[in-house]
Design a protein around this motif. Sequence first.
Motif, short mmCIF file in Angstrom:
data_model
loop_
_atom_site.label_atom_id
_atom_site.label_comp_id
_atom_site.label_asym_id
_atom_site.label_seq_id
_atom_site.Cartn_x
_atom_site.Cartn_y
_atom_site.Cartn_z
N CYS A 1 63.54 68.40 15.01
CA CYS A 1 64.33 67.82 16.10
C CYS A 1 64.81 68.95 17.01
N ASP A 2 64.89 68.66 18.31
CA ASP A 2 65.24 69.69 19.29
C ASP A 2 66.75 69.86 19.47
N LYS A 3 67.52 68.89 18.98
CA LYS A 3 68.98 68.94 19.10
C LYS A 3 69.56 67.89 18.17
N PRO A 4 70.87 67.93 17.93
CA PRO A 4 71.46 66.90 17.07
C PRO A 4 71.31 65.51 17.69
N LEU A 5 71.13 64.52 16.83
CA LEU A 5 71.03 63.14 17.28
C LEU A 5 72.41 62.68 17.75
N ASP A 6 72.48 62.23 19.00
CA ASP A 6 73.75 61.84 19.61
C ASP A 6 74.04 60.37 19.28
N VAL A 7 74.52 60.15 18.06
CA VAL A 7 74.91 58.81 17.64
C VAL A 7 76.23 58.91 16.88
N SER A 8 76.92 57.81 16.84
CA SER A 8 78.16 57.73 16.09
C SER A 8 77.90 57.09 14.74
N PRO A 9 78.13 57.80 13.64
CA PRO A 9 77.98 57.15 12.33
C PRO A 9 78.83 55.90 12.21
N ALA A 10 80.02 55.90 12.82
CA ALA A 10 80.87 54.71 12.77
C ALA A 10 80.22 53.55 13.53
N GLY A 11 79.58 53.87 14.66
CA GLY A 11 78.89 52.84 15.42
C GLY A 11 77.71 52.26 14.65
N LEU A 12 76.95 53.11 13.96
CA LEU A 12 75.85 52.62 13.14
C LEU A 12 76.36 51.77 11.99
N ARG A 13 77.49 52.17 11.44
CA ARG A 13 78.08 51.38 10.35
C ARG A 13 78.46 49.99 10.84
N ALA A 14 78.99 49.91 12.04
CA ALA A 14 79.36 48.61 12.60
C ALA A 14 78.13 47.73 12.81
N ILE A 15 77.05 48.32 13.33
CA ILE A 15 75.81 47.57 13.53
C ILE A 15 75.26 47.06 12.20
N ALA A 16 75.32 47.93 11.18
CA ALA A 16 74.75 47.58 9.88
C ALA A 16 75.45 46.39 9.25
N ASN A 17 76.70 46.20 9.59
CA ASN A 17 77.49 45.15 8.93
C ASN A 17 77.84 43.99 9.84
N ASP A 18 77.24 43.95 11.03
CA ASP A 18 77.52 42.86 11.96
C ASP A 18 76.22 42.37 12.58
N PRO A 19 75.59 41.35 11.98
CA PRO A 19 74.31 40.85 12.51
C PRO A 19 74.37 40.40 13.96
N SER A 20 75.55 40.04 14.46
CA SER A 20 75.65 39.57 15.84
C SER A 20 75.38 40.68 16.85
N MET A 21 75.39 41.94 16.41
CA MET A 21 75.16 43.06 17.31
C MET A 21 73.67 43.36 17.51
N ARG A 22 72.81 42.59 16.85
CA ARG A 22 71.37 42.86 16.90
C ARG A 22 70.67 41.96 17.91
N GLU A 23 69.69 42.51 18.58
CA GLU A 23 68.94 41.79 19.61
C GLU A 23 67.59 41.35 19.06
N ASN A 24 67.17 40.17 19.41
CA ASN A 24 65.82 39.72 19.05
C ASN A 24 64.81 40.27 20.04
N VAL A 25 63.57 40.35 19.62
CA VAL A 25 62.52 40.86 20.49
C VAL A 25 61.48 39.78 20.73
N GLY A 26 60.76 39.91 21.83
CA GLY A 26 59.70 38.98 22.16
C GLY A 26 58.35 39.47 21.69
N VAL A 27 57.33 38.67 21.96
CA VAL A 27 55.95 39.00 21.59
C VAL A 27 55.03 38.57 22.72
N ARG A 28 54.09 39.44 23.07
CA ARG A 28 53.04 39.01 24.01
C ARG A 28 51.68 39.43 23.45
N GLN A 29 50.68 38.62 23.75
CA GLN A 29 49.34 38.87 23.21
C GLN A 29 48.32 39.01 24.33
#
Length: 495
Positions: free
Chosen positions: A467-495
Amino acid sequence: MTHTYKYIICALTAALMASCSGRPSYNNTVASDHLPEILPDYAYTTIPSQIAPMDFDFVETAYHWLILSIKGSKGGEITCEGRSLDIDIDQWHSLAEQNKGGELIFSLSAILNGTRTDYKPFPMFVSHNDLEQYGLTYRLVEPGYSGFAKMGLYERNLSNYDERSFFETTECTNSCVNCHTPNRTNSSQATFHVRGQNGFTFLKNGQETHAYNMKTDKTISGGVYPYWHPEGRYIAYSNNNTVQVFHAAHKNRIEVFDNASDIAIFDTEKEEFVISPQIKVDSLSETFPAFSPDGNTLYYCVAPKLKPSDYLEDMHYCLMKAAFDTNTGKITGKPDTLLAIPGKSLTLPRPSYDGKYLMFTVCDYGTFPIWHHESDLYMLDLESKDSLRYFPARELNSNDTESFHNWSANSKWVVFSSRRDDGLYTRLYMAEVQDSGRFSKPFLLPQRNPSDYYRNLMFSYNTPDFCDKPLDVSPAGLRAIANDPSMRENVGVRQ
């Protein structure tokens, strides 16, 4: 006697007999005609000047005191002594930088019972090629087989010994965290996948951060093994239905394989998967995608899908290549077989970023080489004009497992995982890439007090990348995402 037991005896002897007031006196000096036995074995390795001090432990015999001199072939000298050796970081970097393209000569002496033994000096070569990387990312995982009690994604500063975790499964129960993958070592674009009942795929793209639910009615699973397109818009993900079994009597006790797997391209701008029928064939298992450095080719691995009557030993993957259209995100034309080796399975293709070589792992069968003691690293010459040229990376391989691997951004260094030390735990090794495609002698990832560190570490390293530099993320923010399914986005599909 193993290195570990030798070290324990040496350490206990030193602790019981060493003087508490500093260097013990000695009345006699003898010269040894052989190199000192040290752990890790760093003699004759080639290192980047930016690497952390190459601390080692003396494991040959009991001792009261150690004296180390490091002298540069282009000038400069530092010394270090004590019951253990801890090289000063600032002095080390100054000496290494001064001697780029030269050598560092290590002279080690040991004092025991009034006698000083001067061992034969050994060199360490300082490459003229810079590392040009901040550090490494990797997964640390317990040697468990079915549970995810604790594992995490970690980041290590290669110029010193600093390590931090940015996501651990203790933040998210009943889950497994998968590969963290930057775009050509660029931490501004990175992704990783969390499996399990709270699963999601994390994606950082510049200043934007997303948590996606990538399981759709058109894909087998969420995104598992990712690889970024060099332009940053697309990510190739494999979608895998993975199974684990145990052999009752076999040299490889554990087997991990895919019941089914496909590859889909994720368009980060439109937030949807692009499905190409050429790499989603019902009768085949496609996995481990990787884009070429120019972005016009997708490499991947493929094998016939297992039937209930098949034996795992008959599952052999080959390397494929397919043309990629950066305008549509689709595969164009018919994929071609890049390389197949009869009776072998080829996995984990990783092209060097300068386009010269493709490194891959070869094992007897299957798709998960980390559990295969026979797994070795190979190189494919992508610039060979007359014929297909591939060869084992002999300097990197050992008598045990070599598996996951990646390149530095300048394609001058590689990191790979190996079980050569004890056959049980996976450790990280690095080596310089020579112009011929051969390698320098690999060195174990430096640690302070390395024997203590590696003996006490009950985790295996996994899926390393630069890696070229530290990953700019908040461990607390990732923890919130991991425990709150409402924070996740669905994705589409095209063929």
